[in-house]
Write a protein that holds these residues in place. Structure first.
Motif, PDB file in Angstrom:
ATOM      1  N   PHE B  98     -10.246  -5.931  -5.505  1.00  0.00           N
ATOM      2  CA  PHE B  98     -10.778  -7.285  -5.676  1.00  0.00           C
ATOM      3  C   PHE B  98     -10.268  -8.229  -4.581  1.00  0.00           C
ATOM      4  O   PHE B  98      -9.275  -7.943  -3.918  1.00  0.00           O
ATOM      5  CB  PHE B  98     -10.381  -7.821  -7.044  1.00  0.00           C
ATOM      6  N   VAL B 102      -4.739  -8.055  -7.927  1.00  0.00           N
ATOM      7  CA  VAL B 102      -4.492  -8.076  -9.356  1.00  0.00           C
ATOM      8  C   VAL B 102      -3.430  -7.036  -9.676  1.00  0.00           C
ATOM      9  O   VAL B 102      -3.726  -5.873  -9.912  1.00  0.00           O
ATOM     10  CB  VAL B 102      -5.763  -7.772 -10.165  1.00  0.00           C
ATOM     11  N   GLY B 103      -2.160  -7.447  -9.606  1.00  0.00           N
ATOM     12  CA  GLY B 103      -1.098  -6.563 -10.077  1.00  0.00           C
ATOM     13  C   GLY B 103      -1.042  -6.716 -11.575  1.00  0.00           C
ATOM     14  O   GLY B 103      -0.716  -7.777 -12.088  1.00  0.00           O
ATOM     15  N   LEU B 104      -1.416  -5.689 -12.299  1.00  0.00           N
ATOM     16  CA  LEU B 104      -1.373  -5.799 -13.754  1.00  0.00           C
ATOM     17  C   LEU B 104       0.084  -5.945 -14.194  1.00  0.00           C
ATOM     18  O   LEU B 104       0.991  -5.482 -13.504  1.00  0.00           O
ATOM     19  CB  LEU B 104      -2.005  -4.560 -14.392  1.00  0.00           C
ATOM     20  N   PRO B 105       0.329  -6.616 -15.318  1.00  0.00           N
ATOM     21  CA  PRO B 105       1.705  -6.874 -15.749  1.00  0.00           C
ATOM     22  C   PRO B 105       2.387  -5.614 -16.258  1.00  0.00           C
ATOM     23  O   PRO B 105       2.900  -5.570 -17.372  1.00  0.00           O
ATOM     24  CB  PRO B 105       1.533  -7.919 -16.854  1.00  0.00           C
ATOM     25  N   LEU B 106       2.373  -4.579 -15.442  1.00  0.00           N
ATOM     26  CA  LEU B 106       3.027  -3.320 -15.758  1.00  0.00           C
ATOM     27  C   LEU B 106       3.949  -3.020 -14.576  1.00  0.00           C
ATOM     28  O   LEU B 106       3.886  -3.690 -13.561  1.00  0.00           O
ATOM     29  CB  LEU B 106       1.988  -2.202 -15.896  1.00  0.00           C
ATOM     30  N   LEU B 114      -1.879   4.176 -14.226  1.00  0.00           N
ATOM     31  CA  LEU B 114      -2.735   3.734 -15.327  1.00  0.00           C
ATOM     32  C   LEU B 114      -4.039   4.527 -15.420  1.00  0.00           C
ATOM     33  O   LEU B 114      -4.377   5.054 -16.481  1.00  0.00           O
ATOM     34  CB  LEU B 114      -3.030   2.234 -15.178  1.00  0.00           C
ATOM     35  N   LEU B 152       8.136  -5.039 -12.168  1.00  0.00           N
ATOM     36  CA  LEU B 152       6.792  -5.513 -12.521  1.00  0.00           C
ATOM     37  C   LEU B 152       5.920  -5.599 -11.270  1.00  0.00           C
ATOM     38  O   LEU B 152       6.296  -6.225 -10.284  1.00  0.00           O
ATOM     39  CB  LEU B 152       6.888  -6.909 -13.149  1.00  0.00           C
ATOM     40  N   SER B 154       3.252  -7.239 -10.941  1.00  0.00           N
ATOM     41  CA  SER B 154       2.727  -8.585 -10.720  1.00  0.00           C
ATOM     42  C   SER B 154       3.734  -9.482 -10.004  1.00  0.00           C
ATOM     43  O   SER B 154       3.421 -10.617  -9.665  1.00  0.00           O
ATOM     44  CB  SER B 154       2.303  -9.208 -12.053  1.00  0.00           C
ATOM     45  N   LEU B 155       4.961  -8.987  -9.781  1.00  0.00           N
ATOM     46  CA  LEU B 155       5.948  -9.814  -9.092  1.00  0.00           C
ATOM     47  C   LEU B 155       6.072  -9.454  -7.610  1.00  0.00           C
ATOM     48  O   LEU B 155       6.858 -10.065  -6.889  1.00  0.00           O
ATOM     49  CB  LEU B 155       7.325  -9.670  -9.764  1.00  0.00           C
ATOM     50  N   ARG B 168      -3.772   1.935  -6.657  1.00  0.00           N
ATOM     51  CA  ARG B 168      -4.285   2.122  -8.010  1.00  0.00           C
ATOM     52  C   ARG B 168      -5.720   2.638  -7.970  1.00  0.00           C
ATOM     53  O   ARG B 168      -6.105   3.516  -8.739  1.00  0.00           O
ATOM     54  CB  ARG B 168      -4.214   0.785  -8.756  1.00  0.00           C
ATOM     55  N   ALA B 169      -6.507   2.066  -7.044  1.00  0.00           N
ATOM     56  CA  ALA B 169      -7.904   2.503  -6.932  1.00  0.00           C
ATOM     57  C   ALA B 169      -7.970   3.964  -6.481  1.00  0.00           C
ATOM     58  O   ALA B 169      -8.860   4.701  -6.879  1.00  0.00           O
ATOM     59  CB  ALA B 169      -8.658   1.604  -5.953  1.00  0.00           C
TER      60      ALA B 169
END
Lengths: 310, 260
Positions: B98, B102-106, B114, B152, B154-155, B168-169
């Motif tokens: 995107f 978008v770092g998911l909160p994991l 994931l 994390l 997202s950090l 991730r993709a």
């Protein structure tokens, strides 16, 4: 530099004068400050009042081990008055726990449906109905406990009495559900849509998205929703007074009658002589309740902060 | 340059008469184009040209948006995506990056793990460890995060998060990788590193690169489509378009920097 400082002073005095706007701004600042700290003033004030009334008992007649470990609450006994709240603490805790077991899955499920699945009119209608549920006065819940739940429990479970832990827990769960649902829904709404899109783009199904991404992301909000429900359980008085059966007893089954801490204060305070040990002991219960809610709120706060830092 | 080999390549995605509208307001179309296997297909154009809608139609993200109306056909490997009953399986074939990371909160590790976990293809812990490392290496992120896989995601910094998104993709071994203006929130150095990564990935997957940086399309894309106000103005070999041989004057003007 010298040329500047020659001009500067007059300019500064003109521009630096305290004009009307400055005073308005300052007065608003002070007014807002007073509003802001009023909450602290009220909390401290209430605590001092409750504490002052209960203090004589805590320093005098109260025996700590009896107060917390005895289940004999006989403040009006002529021979020897005893003040044990163990049974009431056990009853309140049992009901709160059971109520949360009933309330949390339903409320979080409802919140997931409203936030993630329901659209348009369905969503609006649901939200209005849930808010309406929150507006029902607690004494009306007491009616429901006495006249609907009581015979229902007697018939369904074939027990002699329907007032007790199960009845109170169901009523309490229904009373806490709207607020827990709406806080949980806020928590889900606060999860950015980009998370949903990212998860779905990875091939996650709706359920996987909710379970793997949205629930972890919303866990702080869900935790505070749950603790709010617990606080509600400890504090609710009138409906529990009517639904509990109000007999002093450590409940050993969900059909047992019990007495709540709050209900004891509500039922007995009007009949005591002001300043008597009985009167003061009720205030000591009040202090205890106050401390419990305080601890619950502080815990929630610390957990939320801790998660944020991590 | 490689025209002859490219044109002989198999067609991966076939778009026929694709039109997209949002509640009656037309956003794109009709578009007719073919995207070939193992090419980087650039899509350029100013904002509001329908580029993102185009990507959303390919992986059926229109299902998430109630007012998005898609008509026409998109065939992947000669199968009409409109007839896919399990869109989740379709989306697993397609990796998406995107515009904003978008770092998911994991944790970093869980972010990359994931997709395999969701698909149930995670395998043993050792296999998953290896997959996560491989994806992070290919996204040029491994060296920076190998000591903090438990932190994390997202950090991370914006540029790191964007590479995490790419890792991730890649974790689902996609056949198609779609990037939507990936460099918006990324510094130029990181952008160049990601571009190098894309050049390597090209041999293994089809890449659709939506960008509003005209020169980025020039650097990477084999062929480029120019979208303008919901119209697909022109599709051509990138080299030709950028050599001033575009058939449509608007394409020349946009690439030449006269507008947009």
């Amino acid at each position: 530099m010298t040329a500047h400082s020659a001009i500067q002073p007059t300019h500064v005095t003109v521009g630096d004068a305290k004009d009307k706007n400055w005073y308005i701004d300052k007065s608003f600042e002070i007014l807002m400050f007073i509003c802001g700290i009023s909450a602290i003033i009220f909390v401290v004030g209430i605590f001092l009042f409750v504490f002052k009334e209960g203090l004589g008992f805590i320093l005098g007649d109260m025996n700590f081990s009896e107060f917390f470990l005895s289940q004999k609450w006989r403040p009006t006994s002529l021979n020897k008055a005893t003040y044990g709240i163990l049974a009431m603490v056990a009853g309140t805790a049992a009901v709160t726990g059971l109520a949360m077991l009933i309330c949390l899955p339903i409320s979080i499920g409802a919140a997931i449906f409203i936030a993630e699945f329901a659209k348009g009119r369905t969503r609006e209608i649901l939200k209005i109905v849930i808010e309406f549920l929150a507006a029902i006065p607690s004494v009306v819940w007491g009616f429901i406990a006495l006249s609907i739940m009581n015979p229902l429990i007697i018939n369904v479970f074939d027990v002699p009495m329907g007032l007790g832990v199960l009845n109170s827990a169901i009523i309490l769960a229904l009373m806490a559900a709207p607020i827990v649902t709406s806080i949980a829904e806020d928590a889900f709404k606060a999860v950015p849509d980009t998370y949903r899109e990212a998860a779905e783009a990875l091939g996650a199904t709706r359920w996987q998205t909710i379970y793997k991404v949205i629930l972890p992301a919303a866990k702080n909000g869900l935790l505070s929703a749950g603790l709010l429900g617990v606080g509600r359980g400890f504090g609710e008085t009138m409906a529990i007074l009517m639904a509990s059966g109000h007999s002093i007893n450590i409940p050993t089954s969900v059909f047992d009658s019990f007495r709540a801490l709050t209900a004891t204060i509500a039922a007995e305070l009007g009949e005591t002589a002001v300043g008597s040990p009985h009167y003061q002991s009720l205030f000591a219960i009040g202090i205890f309740l106050f401390l419990i809610t305080f601890i619950i709120n502080m815990t929630a706060d610390f957990i939320v902060r801790g998660v944020r830092k991590g | 340059m490689v025209n002859s080999t490219v044109s002989r390549a198999k067609i991966k995605i076939e778009v026929k008469d694709l039109s997209i509208a949002y509640g009656g307001h037309k956003a794109l179309g009709p578009v007719n184009l073919d995207i070939r296997e193992s090419e980087i297909f650039g899509v350029i154009g100013p904002a509001n040209s329908g580029k993102t809608s185009f990507l959303n139609a390919i992986n059926r993200m229109d299902m998430m948006r109630t007012n998005m109306n898609v008509t026409g056909n998109i065939r992947i490997d000669d199968i009409d995506t409109r007839n896919w009953r399990n869109v989740y399986a379709l989306r697993r074939k397609i990796g998406v990056v995107f515009p904003l990371p978008v770092g998911l909160p994991l944790s970093v590790y869980d972010n990359v793990a994931l997709a395999p976990r969701l698909a149930g293809t995670a395998g043993t812990q050792a296999q998953l460890d290896e997959l996560v490392e491989r994806c992070l290496r290919r996204a040029a992120l491994w060296d920076e995060v190998k000591d903090r896989l438990g932190h994390l995601g997202s950090l991370l910094s914006g540029g790191q998060q964007q590479r995490l998104t790419i890792a991730r993709a890649l974790s689902q071994s996609p056949e198609i990788l779609m990037l939507d203006e990936f460099s918006i929130a990324v510094d130029p150095v990181t952008t160049m590193r990601i571009e190098d990564v894309l050049k390597e990935l090209k041999s293994e997957m089809t890449i659709i690169l939506v960008t509003n940086l005209v020169q980025q399309a020039n650097r990477l894309a084999d062929r480029t489509a120019f979208f303008l106000n919901g119209e697909c103005v022109e599709i051509g070999e990138t080299e030709q378009l950028f050599n001033g041989q575009a058939k449509d004057q608007r394409t020349n003007d946009y690439i030449g920097g006269k507008f947009g």
